[in-house]
Design a protein around this motif. Structure first.
Motif, PDB file in Angstrom:
ATOM      1  N   GLY A   1       8.706  50.528   7.127  1.00 31.89           N
ATOM      2  CA  GLY A   1       8.096  49.644   6.141  1.00 31.89           C
ATOM      3  C   GLY A   1       7.944  50.200   4.747  1.00 31.89           C
ATOM      4  N   VAL A   2       8.582  51.329   4.426  1.00 31.87           N
ATOM      5  CA  VAL A   2       8.489  51.910   3.083  1.00 31.87           C
ATOM      6  C   VAL A   2       9.496  51.230   2.159  1.00 31.87           C
ATOM      7  N   VAL A   3       9.032  50.846   0.970  1.00 31.17           N
ATOM      8  CA  VAL A   3       9.863  50.157  -0.020  1.00 31.17           C
ATOM      9  C   VAL A   3      10.397  51.160  -1.035  1.00 31.17           C
ATOM     10  N   ARG A   4      11.686  51.024  -1.353  1.00 34.66           N
ATOM     11  CA  ARG A   4      12.342  51.850  -2.362  1.00 34.66           C
ATOM     12  C   ARG A   4      13.151  50.959  -3.292  1.00 34.66           C
ATOM     13  N   PHE A   5      13.493  51.475  -4.465  1.00 35.73           N
ATOM     14  CA  PHE A   5      14.292  50.732  -5.440  1.00 35.73           C
ATOM     15  C   PHE A   5      15.712  51.290  -5.496  1.00 35.73           C
ATOM     16  N   ILE A   6      16.677  50.401  -5.735  1.00 39.90           N
ATOM     17  CA  ILE A   6      18.049  50.804  -6.006  1.00 39.90           C
ATOM     18  C   ILE A   6      18.519  50.144  -7.294  1.00 39.90           C
ATOM     19  N   ASP A   7      19.708  50.517  -7.727  1.00 40.93           N
ATOM     20  CA  ASP A   7      20.407  49.920  -8.871  1.00 40.93           C
ATOM     21  C   ASP A   7      19.615  50.065 -10.177  1.00 40.93           C
ATOM     22  N   LEU A   8      19.852  51.183 -10.851  1.00 33.18           N
ATOM     23  CA  LEU A   8      19.223  51.414 -12.153  1.00 33.18           C
ATOM     24  C   LEU A   8      20.135  50.972 -13.292  1.00 33.18           C
ATOM     25  N   GLY A   9      21.004  50.015 -13.012  1.00 34.78           N
ATOM     26  CA  GLY A   9      22.008  49.592 -13.986  1.00 34.78           C
ATOM     27  C   GLY A   9      21.468  48.951 -15.237  1.00 34.78           C
ATOM     28  N   ARG A  10      20.239  48.442 -15.196  1.00 37.65           N
ATOM     29  CA  ARG A  10      19.680  47.812 -16.391  1.00 37.65           C
ATOM     30  C   ARG A  10      18.465  48.562 -16.921  1.00 37.65           C
ATOM     31  N   VAL A  11      18.210  49.742 -16.377  1.00 30.50           N
ATOM     32  CA  VAL A  11      17.004  50.476 -16.768  1.00 30.50           C
ATOM     33  C   VAL A  11      17.087  50.929 -18.218  1.00 30.50           C
ATOM     34  N   GLU A  12      16.072  50.594 -18.974  1.00 31.02           N
ATOM     35  CA  GLU A  12      15.873  51.099 -20.324  1.00 31.02           C
ATOM     36  C   GLU A  12      14.442  50.750 -20.741  1.00 31.02           C
ATOM     37  N   ARG A  13      14.037  51.232 -21.889  1.00 30.44           N
ATOM     38  CA  ARG A  13      12.680  50.928 -22.353  1.00 30.44           C
ATOM     39  C   ARG A  13      12.541  49.442 -22.673  1.00 30.44           C
ATOM     40  N   ASP A  14      11.418  48.881 -22.238  1.00 26.03           N
ATOM     41  CA  ASP A  14      11.123  47.478 -22.485  1.00 26.03           C
ATOM     42  C   ASP A  14       9.616  47.298 -22.324  1.00 26.03           C
ATOM     43  N   VAL A  15       9.113  46.114 -22.638  1.00 18.64           N
ATOM     44  CA  VAL A  15       7.699  45.827 -22.398  1.00 18.64           C
ATOM     45  C   VAL A  15       7.461  45.787 -20.892  1.00 18.64           C
ATOM     46  N   TRP A  16       6.258  46.178 -20.463  1.00 18.71           N
ATOM     47  CA  TRP A  16       6.030  46.349 -19.025  1.00 18.71           C
ATOM     48  C   TRP A  16       6.245  45.074 -18.233  1.00 18.71           C
ATOM     49  N   MET A  17       5.956  43.925 -18.846  1.00 16.87           N
ATOM     50  CA  MET A  17       6.081  42.671 -18.106  1.00 16.87           C
ATOM     51  C   MET A  17       7.534  42.227 -17.928  1.00 16.87           C
TER      52      MET A  17
END
Length: 283
Positions: free
Chosen positions: A191-207
């Motif tokens: 039941g542990v959740v992880r993230f994949i695909d950092l293809g759009r990661v960059e600085r942005d507003v938190w929301m």
């Protein structure tokens, strides 16, 4: 096996040893080829080749700059090849939450909120004085390609809201996933959740990391939004919500045009739903 698959496997084999392509995990939009590799000893990796140079550099730099503090919860960058625009990544345990029985579990959304907060805190927040102006320029470029695709009311509202945003004090931006949704979340057998695909990661507003969920999983499940925010440990202020509505309006217009250009009618219809929701009232 295609020539491209063979070339990717051969290049990866120089790093991790002999391996075979065991699955093509690419999405239909064609912006990247994502292959699952397996070595003779059973170890597995993900090989991702990215069509556009800008997108490759953004994802490569996200792994190099921001992934380490999230070790074990996002893939590890094993190797990168700028010539092939290739990323060789560890393969995390688990299944995609998109379509999974636990996709709409409050616990999953709580964990996703907590992990989103961890991502946002891998680097200090920064004021971005160009945020509004940059979004306005992007909107103007999108509208120039829209050719009547977007309702006039939506174009007028979004343009007006963005011009108002330019006049406001600059918002703070943090490292954001920017495609934060169950199709980029994994859940393992405990039941542990992880993230994949950092293809759009960059600085942005938190929301920015709420907007895909806002228009999909949370539409009829406000309890999931509450669970996510509880995990995140912050509730949006009135200023956050006003900015979110403007951000969502731009995102809806952009989605309509991008989807049309990529011949994705279902995603284009989703963009139209997003825009109608924005125009209907506050976020």
């Amino acid at each position: 096996m295609t020539t491209v698959f063979s070339e990717v496997a051969e290049r990866c084999a120089r790093v991790v040893g002999p391996c075979d392509v065991v699955a093509d995990l690419s999405w239909p939009h064609g912006e990247a080829t994502v292959l699952a590799l397996r070595g003779a000893d059973g170890r597995e990796w993900i090989a991702k080749t990215i069509r556009q140079e800008r997108n490759y550099v953004r994802e490569r730099d996200a792994y190099l700059s921001w992934a380490s503090p999230l070790n074990g919860y996002v893939p590890e960058l094993i190797h990168h090849d700028d010539e092939l625009r290739l990323l060789l990544l560890s393969r995390l345990p688990g299944e995609l939450l998109f379509g999974h029985p636990d996709e709409l579990s409050p616990d999953v959304h709580f964990q996703a909120g907590a992990l989103t907060r961890r991502l946002h805190e891998v680097a200090p927040p920064e004021a971005d004085p160009e945020f509004g102006a940059r979004l306005l320029r992007k909107f103007e470029d999108v509208v120039s390609r829209a050719d009547g695709l977007v309702p006039a009311e939506g174009v007028a509202f979004t343009g007006r809201a963005l011009r108002e945003l330019v006049a406001l004090p600059p918002p703070e931006v943090v490292p954001c996933h920017r495609d934060n949704q169950p199709r980029n979340w994994l859940i393992d057998d405990v039941g542990v959740v992880r993230f994949i695909d950092l293809g759009r990661v960059e600085r942005d507003v938190w929301m920015a990391d709420l907007y895909r969920l806002h228009f999909d999983e949370w539409v009829t499940r406000p309890d999931l939004r509450e669970a996510f925010l509880a995990g995140y440990g912050r509730r949006p202020s009135a200023a956050d919500l006003a900015l979110f509505r403007t951000y969502n309006a731009y995102s809806a217009v952009s989605t309509i045009v991008w989807a049309h250009e990529h011949e994705d009618p279902a995603f284009e219809a989703h963009g139209r739903m997003m825009l109608a929701k924005v125009l209907d009232g506050p976020a």
